[in-house]
Design a protein around this motif. Structure first.
Motif, mmCIF file in Angstrom:
data_model
loop_
_atom_site.group_PDB
_atom_site.id
_atom_site.type_symbol
_atom_site.label_atom_id
_atom_site.label_comp_id
_atom_site.label_asym_id
_atom_site.label_seq_id
_atom_site.Cartn_x
_atom_site.Cartn_y
_atom_site.Cartn_z
ATOM 1 N N MET A 195 0.828 -1.215 0.000
ATOM 2 C CA MET A 195 0.000 0.000 0.000
ATOM 3 C C MET A 195 0.859 1.261 0.000
ATOM 4 N N GLY A 196 1.927 1.269 0.786
ATOM 5 C CA GLY A 196 2.789 2.438 0.838
ATOM 6 C C GLY A 196 3.508 2.693 -0.470
ATOM 7 N N SER A 197 4.028 1.640 -1.074
ATOM 8 C CA SER A 197 4.739 1.836 -2.339
ATOM 9 C C SER A 197 3.772 2.212 -3.453
ATOM 10 N N LEU A 198 2.570 1.674 -3.413
ATOM 11 C CA LEU A 198 1.563 2.045 -4.403
ATOM 12 C C LEU A 198 1.165 3.507 -4.249
ATOM 13 N N ALA A 199 1.003 3.964 -3.016
ATOM 14 C CA ALA A 199 0.676 5.370 -2.773
ATOM 15 C C ALA A 199 1.824 6.277 -3.204
ATOM 16 N N GLY A 200 3.045 5.880 -2.900
ATOM 17 C CA GLY A 200 4.191 6.682 -3.313
ATOM 18 C C GLY A 200 4.327 6.773 -4.816
ATOM 19 N N ALA A 201 4.086 5.655 -5.507
ATOM 20 C CA ALA A 201 4.181 5.666 -6.971
ATOM 21 C C ALA A 201 3.055 6.480 -7.579
#
Length: 185
Positions: free
Chosen positions: A171-177
Motif C-alpha cells: 500500500m505504501g509503495s503504491l501510494a508513493g508511486a
C-alpha cells in the motif's frame, strides 16, 4: 570529437566513477536523508494500530517517492542505507540492537524488482514494495533463530507478520508511486 585541426581532444577527466558531478552527490545525500526521515517518522509517529508492519506504509511511501523522483538506479538502496545508518544513532530507542540490520534489505529488494520490471506498472510496484518490506520479518526470523532473542510479532509464527508487512509495504509503495510518479521527468 575533433578540434579545428582535425585532431582528437585530449581526455582531461577520468570516467572511472559513475558519479559525474556534485549534483549526483547532492541527490545521493538527499536519498540518504530520506532514509533518515523514514526512521524519524517510524520512531516519532505513534500510530496505535498494534499490527506488525504498520509503519510499512510511510516507510515504503518515502522509499518509493525517492525511487520515482530520482534517476538513480539504486535509489531505494541508498535510502535503505540511510535508514540503517540513522538507526544506529542513540536518539532512537527501538528496543533492540538489530533494528539497523532489518532496514537494509527492503531497499535492495525493491530496487532489484523494480529495476527488472520497470516503474510503469502499478502491479509490479505494489508487489515490489510488499516483498521488499516483508523481508523485515524474514530477517527477524533469522536473527531469532540464530540468537534466540524473541521478537514479539514472531512468537506466534511467521505467516501473520509476513502477510501484514506485505500488505502495508504494498500500500505504501503504491501510494508513493501514484502520488510522486506524476512529478517524474
Amino acid at each position: 570529437m575533433k578540434n579545428t585541426n582535425g585532431n582528437m581532444y585530449q581526455k582531461s577527466t577520468s570516467k572511472a566513477f559513475l558519479i559525474d558531478n556534485t549534483s549526483d552527490l547532492i541527490k545521493i545525500g538527499l536519498l540518504l536523508l530520506l532514509g533518515f526521515f523514514a526512521v524519524v517518522l517510524r520512531e516519532r509517529v505513534n500510530v496505535p494500530l498494534k499490527l506488525p508492519g504498520h509503519h510499512g506504509f510511510e516507510f515504503m511511501l518515502l522509499f518509493m517517492a525517492g525511487k520515482m523522483l530520482s534517476r538513480q538506479r539504486f535509489a531505494m538502496s541508498i535510502s535503505s542505507l540511510g535508514a540503517s545508518a540513522s538507526a544506529f544513532l542513540p536518539i532512537f530507542h527501538f528496543g533492540n540492537a538489530f533494528m539497523p540490520f532489518t532496514f537494509l534489505l527492503p531497499g535492495f529488494i525493491g530496487d532489484l524488482i523494480i529495476n527488472k520490471t520497470g516503474k510503469n506498472s502499478y502491479l509490479y510496484i505494489a508487489v515490489a514494495g510488499g516483498l521488499a518490506y516483508s523481508s523485515i520479518p524474514l530477517v527477524r526470523q533469522g536473527i531469532m533463530m540464530a540468537t534466540g532473542i524473541p521478537f514479539g510479532s514472531l512468537v506466534s509464527g511467521l505467516l501473520y507478520p509476513f502477510a501484514l508487512h506485505f500488505i502495508f509495504g504494498a500500500m505504501g509503495s503504491l501510494a508513493g508511486a501514484a502520488v510522486f510518479g506524476r512529478f517524474k521527468k
